[in-house]
Design a protein around this motif. Sequence first.
Motif: not given
Length: 223
Positions: A71-76, A108-123
């Motif tokens: 989780q620390a890696v994902i948060d970073y 379709a990503t190996n990343s967690p949903a939380s990060l996927m949503h962060t990317v989609l919203d940021h972009l």
Amino acid sequence: MPHAVIFDMDGVLIDSEPYWTEAEQYIFNQLGVRLPPEITAQTAGMSTKAVTALWYAHSPWTGMTLAEAEQAVIDYVARAVVERGQAKSGLLPLLQQLSEQKIPLAVATNSPASLMHTVLDHLQIRHYFQALCSIEDVSQGKPQPDIYHLAAQRLGVPSRHCLVFEDSVTGMTAALAAGMQVIALPADHHWHKAEYQQALSKIRNYHELPAEPAQWLQLSAVD
């Protein structure tokens, strides 16, 4: 013309691969783990859980559980995306073009949903996609094909009619195992890997694609 297009996320929608490297170096070094380049080179495209387990097996640590380290890696990475993240060159006009042509799109990503949503919203690109698939949606991440089969199912398109954009050998292996065709976007330091010969072609950014999606499936084999 492909009936549907599926995008990996890291290195495909957003130039975030350097953030993962930074995050792993920062978090695992704090835990006393030294990251040899020969092992780091194997982690591209792997899930964060798998990468964390790999480093723990290489150099077990104390003071933080595997789940906490993951989780620390994902948060970073999430912070880096919000502070510095930029879309892959040529992505935004490509998504607009495919949307106008009514070609179904998925992530379709190996990343967690939380990060996927962060990317989609940021972009600000969430509205382009009809299906979103993250590592939590499948029992086995890439290189297994499960997530690509799921994306095709959610789009309502047979896997054999889907085209995938992938940057890693791990992801490309998953897409090919799902019976899909792949256009690769390798990182510069992976450009000459022999495994990318399995792709339809490889590009450095989306500006290198032919103007019409109908031409994509006739691209020359990679050199």
